[in-house]
Write an enzyme that holds these catalytic residues in place. Structure first.
Site, PDB file in Angstrom:
ATOM      1  CG  ASP A  59       7.842  11.634   2.548  1.00 36.81           C
ATOM      2  OD1 ASP A  59       8.151  11.921   1.386  1.00 36.81           O
ATOM      3  OD2 ASP A  59       7.556  10.487   2.924  1.00 36.81           O
TER       4      ASP A  59
ATOM      5  CG  ASN B 176       0.435   4.684  -4.408  1.00 39.61           C
ATOM      6  OD1 ASN B 176      -0.734   5.050  -4.405  1.00 39.61           O
ATOM      7  ND2 ASN B 176       1.446   5.517  -4.595  1.00 39.61           N
TER       8      ASN B 176
ATOM      9  CG  HIS C 257      -0.955   3.912  -8.488  1.00 40.50           C
ATOM     10  ND1 HIS C 257       0.161   4.546  -8.004  1.00 40.50           N
ATOM     11  CD2 HIS C 257      -0.512   2.719  -8.986  1.00 40.50           C
ATOM     12  CE1 HIS C 257       1.236   3.804  -8.211  1.00 40.50           C
ATOM     13  NE2 HIS C 257       0.856   2.686  -8.812  1.00 40.50           N
TER      14      HIS C 257
ATOM     15  CG  ASP D 202      -3.959   9.391  -7.524  1.00 37.82           C
ATOM     16  OD1 ASP D 202      -2.757   9.455  -7.185  1.00 37.82           O
ATOM     17  OD2 ASP D 202      -4.334   9.056  -8.673  1.00 37.82           O
TER      18      ASP D 202
ATOM     19  CD  GLU E 275       5.993   9.576  -1.230  1.00 42.54           C
ATOM     20  OE1 GLU E 275       6.867   8.808  -0.793  1.00 42.54           O
ATOM     21  OE2 GLU E 275       5.721   9.693  -2.446  1.00 42.54           O
TER      22      GLU E 275
END
Length: 374
Positions: A252, A260, A265, A269, A295
């Site tokens: 994680d 973010n 975002h 990404d 994630e």
């Protein structure tokens, strides 16, 4: 009886395999060739009938029958043996139609009283060609039909004008000549339709492949998604053990929500894509990395015990520390926390993933940027 939808077609019988072969496409070609060979049987029957009536010598009838049945047998052998695959058209459609036209013309010339039946068979051969030939091939077939029928009619009219009167021969040729443009036009329309259907079929297959890929792949990272990873893991866990271990790890990315919220975002990404690419380059080819959600990533390491799995995770962590992350946008390294567990047997897979998830939570609680073994 029709098979129910979704039913698996029954395998061909031994007799079918011997007669048609094993290859599915070639079986269709051989079957169509055998169906078209019925024309040779009809022409042979016509010749033998005229000989039985005493209209032609038996030698002529038997010779014509042997020629026609031999032609059908030759095409069958070329298709059944697979030799026809060497040609551009493995079905040998045009050669078969040209040979059939020649046989029909032979019947026309050797059936003084019943040669009208041969003319009907010629029309049937040309009509069959419409559904299987291109426009250019249809022109060749109709031109060959006019030439063969015209030669047979001229030869027989000169030698037997009683049964082959000139006016009737011209009428027969006129019928074929009038029919030829219609057949050519229909062949062109059907050829265009086949091209269009083939293009639509290719587009449909491409769309199906894309849908299948979307069903198994994460669109952002290109990694297997959760569903595909679960199927792969189930197959791997079900393999005979034989001393082969399997470890799973839940990874994680730390503080991903902050990335973010702070950088947007799009930046998040890009981090996910870069992490996936770096992990694939660092891990072994036999390892499975999948995006489990958000994630979070799942890593499966076949043939690996817990200490080795932990070393593999640490190698990935070191590679991340050397990775430049969006200069001018994202400051500082991206880290991750990991939980590792060993799969004890096939039935333990889900429990092992749950243990790895629990170890991941412990790593988060212990300060992140670390690995914990269940």
């Amino acid at each position: 009886m029709n098979q129910p939808a979704g039913a698996v077609p029954s395998p061909p019988s031994v007799a079918d395999r011997l007669l048609l072969g094993r290859d599915a496409r070639q079986r269709i070609r051989v079957r169509h060739s055998l169906m078209s060979s019925q024309m040779y049987l009809l022409c042979s029957a016509l010749m033998l009938y005229t000989a039985w009536l005493g209209q032609v010598p038996w030698a002529n009838a038997l010779g014509m029958s042997a020629w026609m049945l031999g032609s059908g047998a030759l095409f069958y052998l070329l298709l059944r043996s697979g030799m026809s695959r060497r040609w551009r058209d493995p079905s040998l459609t045009l050669p078969q139609i040209l040979a059939a036209i020649a046989c029909v013309a032979g019947c026309y010339a050797n059936a003084p009283v019943h040669h009208g039946g041969a003319l009907a068979m010629l029309v049937m051969v040309l009509a069959f060609g419409v559904f299987n030939l291109s426009r250019r091939q249809a022109r060749w077939a109709t031109a060959w039909a006019l030439l063969a029928l015209g030669a047979a009619a001229a030869w027989r009219q000169a030698g037997d004008p009683l049964h082959y009167p000139g006016a009737l021969q011209l009428l027969n040729l006129a019928v074929v000549a009038l029919l030829a443009p219609v057949l050519t036009r229909e062949a062109a329309a059907l050829a265009a339709l086949r091209v269009e259907l083939r293009a639509q079929n290719d587009q449909l297959n491409e769309a199906l492949r894309h849908i299948e890929a979307m069903a198994e792949r994460d669109e952002l990272t290109g990694l297997p998604n959760r569903r595909a990873a679960a199927d792969m893991l189930a197959r791997e866990a079900a393999r005979p053990a034989g001393g082969r271990r399997l470890c799973v790890a839940m990874l994680d990315l730390d503080h991903f929500k902050h990335i973010n919220d702070t950088h947007g975002h799009a930046a998040g990404d890009e981090v996910l894509r870069a992490f996936a690419a770096l992990a694939l380059a660092t891990l072994r080819e036999c390892d499975l990395l999948a995006r489990w959600g958000g994630e979070e990533f799942l890593l499966a390491m076949p043939g690996t015990e817990l200490p080795q799995a932990r070393l593999a995770i640490e190698r990935l962590r070191q590679a991340l520390q050397q990775q430049p992350w969006l200069p001018g946008v994202l400051e500082g390294p991206v880290t991750f926390s990991a939980g590792i567990a060993e799969v004890l047997h096939a039935a333990d897979l889900e429990a092992a993933i749950a243990r790895a998830d629990g170890a991941l939570y412990a790593a988060k609680q212990a300060g992140r940027d670390r690995s914990e073994c269940a």
